[in-house]
Design an enzyme around this catalytic site. Structure first.
Site, PDB file in Angstrom:
ATOM      1  N   ASP A 133       0.933  -1.437   0.183  1.00  0.00           N
ATOM      2  CA  ASP A 133      -0.200  -0.191   0.532  1.00  0.00           C
ATOM      3  C   ASP A 133       1.190   1.572  -0.069  1.00  0.00           C
ATOM      4  OD1 ASP A 133      -2.212   1.745   0.023  1.00  0.00           O
ATOM      5  OD2 ASP A 133      -3.417   0.448   1.833  1.00  0.00           O
ATOM      6  N   GLU A 145     -10.498   5.778   5.399  1.00  0.00           N
ATOM      7  CA  GLU A 145     -10.133   5.158   6.346  1.00  0.00           C
ATOM      8  C   GLU A 145      -9.762   6.116   7.646  1.00  0.00           C
ATOM      9  OE1 GLU A 145      -5.718   5.328   4.282  1.00  0.00           O
ATOM     10  OE2 GLU A 145      -6.098   5.208   2.059  1.00  0.00           O
TER      11      GLU A 145
END
Length: 647
Positions: free
Chosen positions: A317, A538
């Site tokens: 990521d 997030e």
């Protein structure tokens, strides 16, 4: 095992068949005169991979393991930018969620300029260009924005999700990009997690069904294999267990799971993705039983690659390897060594690529990372590039631009919105129905900021990482990149209401009502109250309260329970605390995060189509009950998983 291996490799094998009938870009260079097997489209993919790998120097190999942000090139297009490809031989570029704007044709031109730089290198290895496309091509202005995954889970319609995957792939390809960081196959077990709207459901069976369907649309199956120009390389994320973190659903936290939980809940969607031939898998920021996933060799290499026989590449990521340490990047050398040896094949750097490549080179030359591990990583990256046809068709075409954000695509998005709508309450008694609403009345009142805010109805990961407020006219990154700005196309809920009711009906909109609003408009037939969450993504979405965003609670109090019928529409990525207001609400519907096509909401509110959606998540009475999922021993929800009133 043989059947499993065949399923895993089906995407790559079918891709090889397509390549046989594709054209070939460019001729032989001075360095590659004569027969070069990797340039032969008739050769088997694995043979081409091995031939090319045998010709590569260490810097060329390490460049294929590095993915950098497009801004590295765009800020210095005539100076330092080209060196990304010609000097450092970077194998992959991504556009981050702030890389918004420009027409598809202009973005194709940029993509092709970068691609030609890659092709000009000694071996001519094409660039793999990637982007987040998690609910449509969501980074680009005027793309078709679909409901977020939680809404798609409410549809229980895998055929529709397959169409959405195909449209997303086509619109991504229309801007010159070949890979989408999708699908997200997390199984969210606690709605307090800030990424819960990226999950189709708390139930792995729903997630499994949608994973299979979205992959067929995004990446293609046997019925799509004739045309990879309209498909993308997919990326299942985030491996593994990110939806099960302990505490209060804290993002990037630790997931504590026994084998039954891991392999019964969180792993199955990835197993399906591997069997379907997913091109790549992204590691999770989170930890599993105390081990950071970016450094978890047991899961990445031993299970994913060796047991499941995953043939694609594992990508980190954004700055994912940095977060192996606390604080991030406290020991970057260790992070590089731990992640690569664990099985990460491509690292999303995304800016400090020189530092990463220098550190990786030293670790390889020092024997800390074996060359066999490097070759395995590069082999996987090359396999994907050959399989999706990049070597034969590296340059993007402008021919798909006409379909970008087309009316046909928006009609599918509108269908998804109406099928995702869930009706939780319809009248205070069985004979006092509110829905369907009447179109031909003298006057109606619409209240709440969410009714007239395109950004809020789309949610996070739309035009920017954290979403936007309003119409999208002023996205600051556009100015920095000298890209055009403008309103993103779509229909707000208020616009949809005004288009739906009779032309003689007066529609009064009050963004923030007060205690006098109901009295002032006492002659209205009913009030539509639109409240919910502000956009987030997030960690910024982690919530311990799951409250309706202010002034939503006051909006409900000032309009519902006043004698006038009141329909509340929730714009949200997850269940919110609604029980304290439920007695005063006449009707309650959940729109989730519907995207750009607000007309799908009015399709069901006014009875042009029936309500068919059902809850993909358990709706709790209070946050003190969480985590609470269907099948739990102490299951006492406000509305159970699968609930939804049909009309």
């Amino acid at each position: 095992m043989a059947a499993t291996v065949y399923g895993v490799r089906s995407f790559f094998l079918l891709a090889a068949i397509v390549i046989l009938f594709s054209g070939h870009y460019g001729g032989a260079t001075a360095a590659t005169r004569g027969y070069i097997k990797y340039k032969d489209p008739k050769a088997a993919v694995e043979e081409r991979v091995e031939d090319l790998l045998s010709r590569m120097t260490l810097p060329e190999k390490l460049g294929q393991m590095c993915q950098v942000d497009r801004f590295n090139y765009s800020f210095f297009p005539t100076t330092k930018g080209p060196e990304i490809f010609t000097k450092y031989m970077i194998g992959s570029i991504l556009s981050n969620p702030h890389d918004t704007g420009a027409s598809p044709s202009k973005r194709v031109a940029v993509a092709n300029t970068m691609q030609k730089l890659s092709l000009s290198t000694r071996l001519g290895i094409p660039l793999l260009y990637a982007i987040d496309a998690v609910h449509g091509h969501n980074t680009f202005i005027n793309a078709t924005i679909f409901p977020h995954n939680v809404g798609l889970g409410a549809t229980r319609d895998p055929d529709l999700v397959k169409k959405i995957g195909a449209i997303t792939a086509l619109e991504v390809r229309a801007t010159g990009i070949a890979q989408a960081f999708a699908p997200c196959v997390a199984v969210c077990r606690d709605p307090r997690w800030g990424r819960c709207y990226e999950s189709y459901s708390e139930d792995p069976k729903v997630v499994n069904m949608m994973t299979e369907s979205i992959m067929d649309g995004l990446q293609g199956n046997a019925s799509y294999v004739a045309d990879f120009k309209t498909k993308v390389a997919g990326c299942a994320k985030h491996f593994v267990g990110d939806g099960g973190t302990v505490g209060t659903g804290i993002n990037e936290n630790n997931t504590v799971a026994d084998k039954a939980t891991l392999f019964g809940i969180h792993m199955p969607p990835f197993e399906i993705a591997v069997k379907k031939g997913i091109a790549s898998i992204m590691a999770s920021y989170s930890s599993l039983n105390g081990v950071k996933m970016h450094a978890n060799r047991a899961m990445i290499t031993d299970y994913l690659k060796n047991t499941l026989k995953f043939q694609g590449f594992v990508i980190s990521d954004w700055l994912g390897i940095d977060r192996i340490t606390t604080p991030p990047k406290a020991n970057y050398t260790h992070s590089i060594e731990a992640s690569i040896n664990a099985g990460i094949d491509m690292v999303m750097v995304p800016f400090e690529y020189e530092e990463f490549l220098e550190g990786l080179t030293k670790l390889v030359n020092g024997g800390y990372i074996p060359m066999s591990r490097i070759d395995d990583a590069v082999r996987r990256v090359l396999r994907v590039k050959f399989s999706i046809g990049l070597f034969e068709n590296p340059l993007a075409e402008e021919t798909l631009a006409a379909d970008f954000g087309s009316e046909a695509h928006r009609e599918v998005a509108r269908e998804a919105v109406r099928k995702s709508m869930v009706l939780l309450k319809n009248g205070k008694t069985n004979v006092d129905k509110v829905v369907p609403l009447q179109k031909n009345v003298k006057k109606i009142v619409v209240v709440g900021a969410h009714a007239n805010n395109m950004g809020w109805q789309c949610g996070g990961f739309t035009l920017t990482w954290q979403g936007f407020n309003g119409t999208g006219e002023d996205i600051g990154r556009n100015k920095a990149m000298h890209l055009p700005t403008g309103k993103t196309r779509g229909t707000t809920i208020l616009d949809a209401i005004m288009k739906t009711v009779d032309h003689t009906t007066e529609v009064v909109y009050v963004e923030e009502p007060n205690k006098d609003t109901s009295k002032l408009h006492a002659d209205a037939a009913y009030t539509i109250v639109v409240v919910g969450e502000a956009p987030y993504a997030e960690t910024r979405g982690d919530s311990t309260t799951l409250s309706i965003a202010a002034p939503g609670p006051d909006t409900i109090r000032h309009t519902c329970g006043s004698g006038m019928k009141c329909l509340v529409v929730l714009v949200t990525g997850r269940p919110l605390v609604i029980e304290p207001y439920l007695d005063t609400i006449d009707a309650l519907a959940v729109a989730w995060l519907p995207g750009t096509e607000g007309q799908g909401i009015t399709d069901v509110l006014f009875g042009d189509h029936p309500f068919t959606g059902t809850l993909p998540r358990t709706w709790m009475k209070s946050v003190t009950q969480l985590p609470m999922n269907v099948g739990d021993k102490n299951y006492d929800p406000l509305f159970p998983f699968g609930y939804g009133i049909k009309t």
